[in-house]
Scaffold this motif. Structure first.
Motif, PDB file in Angstrom:
ATOM      1  N   TYR A 137       6.410  -4.669  -1.042  1.00  0.00           N
ATOM      2  CA  TYR A 137       5.491  -4.906   0.035  1.00  0.00           C
ATOM      3  C   TYR A 137       6.068  -5.412   1.275  1.00  0.00           C
ATOM      4  O   TYR A 137       5.661  -5.040   2.423  1.00  0.00           O
ATOM      5  CB  TYR A 137       4.262  -5.487  -0.738  1.00  0.00           C
ATOM      6  CG  TYR A 137       3.199  -5.521   0.338  1.00  0.00           C
ATOM      7  CD1 TYR A 137       2.267  -4.499   0.837  1.00  0.00           C
ATOM      8  CD2 TYR A 137       2.778  -6.867   1.048  1.00  0.00           C
ATOM      9  CE1 TYR A 137       1.195  -4.799   1.536  1.00  0.00           C
ATOM     10  CE2 TYR A 137       2.039  -7.037   1.805  1.00  0.00           C
ATOM     11  CZ  TYR A 137       0.897  -6.016   2.217  1.00  0.00           C
ATOM     12  OH  TYR A 137       0.019  -6.144   2.964  1.00  0.00           O
ATOM     13  N   ALA A 138       6.634  -6.370   1.125  1.00  0.00           N
ATOM     14  CA  ALA A 138       7.070  -7.299   2.111  1.00  0.00           C
ATOM     15  C   ALA A 138       8.421  -6.558   2.789  1.00  0.00           C
ATOM     16  O   ALA A 138       8.300  -6.433   4.151  1.00  0.00           O
ATOM     17  CB  ALA A 138       7.816  -8.593   1.758  1.00  0.00           C
ATOM     18  N   GLY A 139       8.989  -5.758   2.142  1.00  0.00           N
ATOM     19  CA  GLY A 139      10.109  -5.110   2.712  1.00  0.00           C
ATOM     20  C   GLY A 139       9.832  -3.790   3.536  1.00  0.00           C
ATOM     21  O   GLY A 139      10.287  -3.508   4.503  1.00  0.00           O
ATOM     22  N   PHE A 140       8.594  -3.268   3.232  1.00  0.00           N
ATOM     23  CA  PHE A 140       7.885  -2.114   3.613  1.00  0.00           C
ATOM     24  C   PHE A 140       7.497  -2.590   5.182  1.00  0.00           C
ATOM     25  O   PHE A 140       7.629  -2.027   6.119  1.00  0.00           O
ATOM     26  CB  PHE A 140       6.962  -1.365   2.825  1.00  0.00           C
ATOM     27  CG  PHE A 140       6.423  -0.485   3.637  1.00  0.00           C
ATOM     28  CD1 PHE A 140       6.912   0.904   3.457  1.00  0.00           C
ATOM     29  CD2 PHE A 140       5.364  -0.598   4.042  1.00  0.00           C
ATOM     30  CE1 PHE A 140       6.488   2.058   3.844  1.00  0.00           C
ATOM     31  CE2 PHE A 140       4.477   0.675   4.613  1.00  0.00           C
ATOM     32  CZ  PHE A 140       5.392   1.950   4.613  1.00  0.00           C
ATOM     33  N   HIS A 141       6.633  -3.672   4.903  1.00  0.00           N
ATOM     34  CA  HIS A 141       5.966  -4.345   6.387  1.00  0.00           C
ATOM     35  C   HIS A 141       7.078  -4.628   7.262  1.00  0.00           C
ATOM     36  O   HIS A 141       6.731  -4.688   8.497  1.00  0.00           O
ATOM     37  CB  HIS A 141       4.901  -5.179   5.807  1.00  0.00           C
ATOM     38  CG  HIS A 141       3.542  -4.766   5.512  1.00  0.00           C
ATOM     39  ND1 HIS A 141       2.951  -3.965   6.275  1.00  0.00           N
ATOM     40  CD2 HIS A 141       3.128  -4.505   4.175  1.00  0.00           C
ATOM     41  CE1 HIS A 141       1.788  -3.516   5.698  1.00  0.00           C
ATOM     42  NE2 HIS A 141       2.135  -3.944   4.295  1.00  0.00           N
ATOM     43  N   ALA A 142       8.253  -5.223   6.771  1.00  0.00           N
ATOM     44  CA  ALA A 142       9.294  -5.604   7.654  1.00  0.00           C
ATOM     45  C   ALA A 142      10.027  -4.606   8.255  1.00  0.00           C
ATOM     46  O   ALA A 142      10.429  -4.610   9.462  1.00  0.00           O
ATOM     47  CB  ALA A 142      10.210  -6.725   6.966  1.00  0.00           C
ATOM     48  N   ALA A 143      10.146  -3.697   7.490  1.00  0.00           N
ATOM     49  CA  ALA A 143      11.291  -2.524   8.064  1.00  0.00           C
ATOM     50  C   ALA A 143      11.177  -1.065   7.528  1.00  0.00           C
ATOM     51  O   ALA A 143      11.880  -0.368   7.487  1.00  0.00           O
ATOM     52  CB  ALA A 143      12.692  -2.919   7.736  1.00  0.00           C
ATOM     53  N   GLY A 144      10.054  -0.773   7.073  1.00  0.00           N
ATOM     54  CA  GLY A 144       9.615   0.528   6.440  1.00  0.00           C
ATOM     55  C   GLY A 144      10.147   0.660   5.231  1.00  0.00           C
ATOM     56  O   GLY A 144      10.356  -0.266   4.411  1.00  0.00           O
ATOM     57  N   ILE A 145      10.338   2.007   4.943  1.00  0.00           N
ATOM     58  CA  ILE A 145      10.967   2.413   3.693  1.00  0.00           C
ATOM     59  C   ILE A 145      12.228   1.833   3.312  1.00  0.00           C
ATOM     60  O   ILE A 145      12.731   1.387   2.172  1.00  0.00           O
ATOM     61  CB  ILE A 145      10.843   3.921   3.317  1.00  0.00           C
ATOM     62  CG1 ILE A 145       9.494   4.423   3.212  1.00  0.00           C
ATOM     63  CG2 ILE A 145      11.718   4.515   2.237  1.00  0.00           C
ATOM     64  CD1 ILE A 145       9.167   5.843   3.369  1.00  0.00           C
ATOM     65  N   PRO A 146      13.572   1.880   4.452  1.00  0.00           N
ATOM     66  CA  PRO A 146      14.412   1.300   3.931  1.00  0.00           C
ATOM     67  C   PRO A 146      14.484  -0.417   3.752  1.00  0.00           C
ATOM     68  O   PRO A 146      15.096  -0.965   2.927  1.00  0.00           O
ATOM     69  CB  PRO A 146      15.331   1.249   5.426  1.00  0.00           C
ATOM     70  CG  PRO A 146      14.660   2.671   5.941  1.00  0.00           C
ATOM     71  CD  PRO A 146      13.388   2.418   5.586  1.00  0.00           C
TER      72      PRO A 146
ATOM     73  N   ALA B  84      14.744  -4.670   0.018  1.00  0.00           N
ATOM     74  CA  ALA B  84      13.988  -5.830  -0.631  1.00  0.00           C
ATOM     75  C   ALA B  84      13.937  -5.730  -2.147  1.00  0.00           C
ATOM     76  O   ALA B  84      14.410  -6.761  -2.893  1.00  0.00           O
ATOM     77  CB  ALA B  84      12.793  -6.122  -0.107  1.00  0.00           C
ATOM     78  N   THR B  85      13.580  -4.525  -2.451  1.00  0.00           N
ATOM     79  CA  THR B  85      13.543  -4.373  -4.012  1.00  0.00           C
ATOM     80  C   THR B  85      14.795  -4.532  -4.849  1.00  0.00           C
ATOM     81  O   THR B  85      15.093  -5.212  -5.646  1.00  0.00           O
ATOM     82  CB  THR B  85      12.720  -3.030  -4.498  1.00  0.00           C
ATOM     83  OG1 THR B  85      11.497  -2.997  -3.720  1.00  0.00           O
ATOM     84  CG2 THR B  85      12.706  -2.844  -5.773  1.00  0.00           C
TER      85      THR B  85
END
Length: 139
Positions: free
Chosen positions: A15-24, A29-30
């Motif tokens: 979730y945090a990675g998606f909000h920070a930089a979208g799918i990449p 992050a995962t």
């Protein structure tokens, strides 16, 4: 709460990675959260393969079995107490009726009987039924 896929840390990282930089960002992050553990597990499993026949390793794993069972039982007991009892009413003078969560116990018994009778259903069906019951009955 456990009806969503993945542990909470993985969900939060995605979730945090998606909000920070979208799918990449979500993928990065995962992977950043999961990869170190995967690498360590691979290294440990390779090391254990070399010592598989060692009496010390065998005895260690033999001792881990009851410890693991005890930890799982302890977690199950905590979930049972939190689900089937009103622990906020728990005190020396509380009546038994104010402590027991009767609707939750009835649902638990009905679902247990359903699991026993319908063993061929996929486990996800029972997880979904439990999630729906928790939402509907606010358990």
């Amino acid at each position: 709460s456990e009806s969503t896929p993945g542990p909470m840390g993985v969900n939060s990282a995605t979730y945090a990675g998606f909000h920070a930089a979208g799918i990449p960002g979500a993928i990065t992050a995962t992977c950043s959260l999961v990869l170190p553990s995967v690498i360590i597990i691979i290294l440990v499993s390779r090391a254990l393969d070399k010592f598989r026949d060692s009496p010390l390793v065998k005895n260690g794993f033999y001792g881990l079995r009851p410890a693991s069972a005890g930890l799982i039982f302890g977690a199950m007991l905590e979930v049972f107490v939190a689900s089937l009892l009103h622990t906020e009413n728990w005190s020396g003078i509380a009546s038994l009726g104010s402590v027991i969560n009767v609707p939750a116990i009835i649902i638990f018994l009905v679902l247990s009987l359903g699991i026993w009778k319908l063993k061929k259903l996929h486990p996800i069906v029972f997880i979904l039924i439990g999630a729906v019951c928790g939402i509907v009955f606010n358990l």
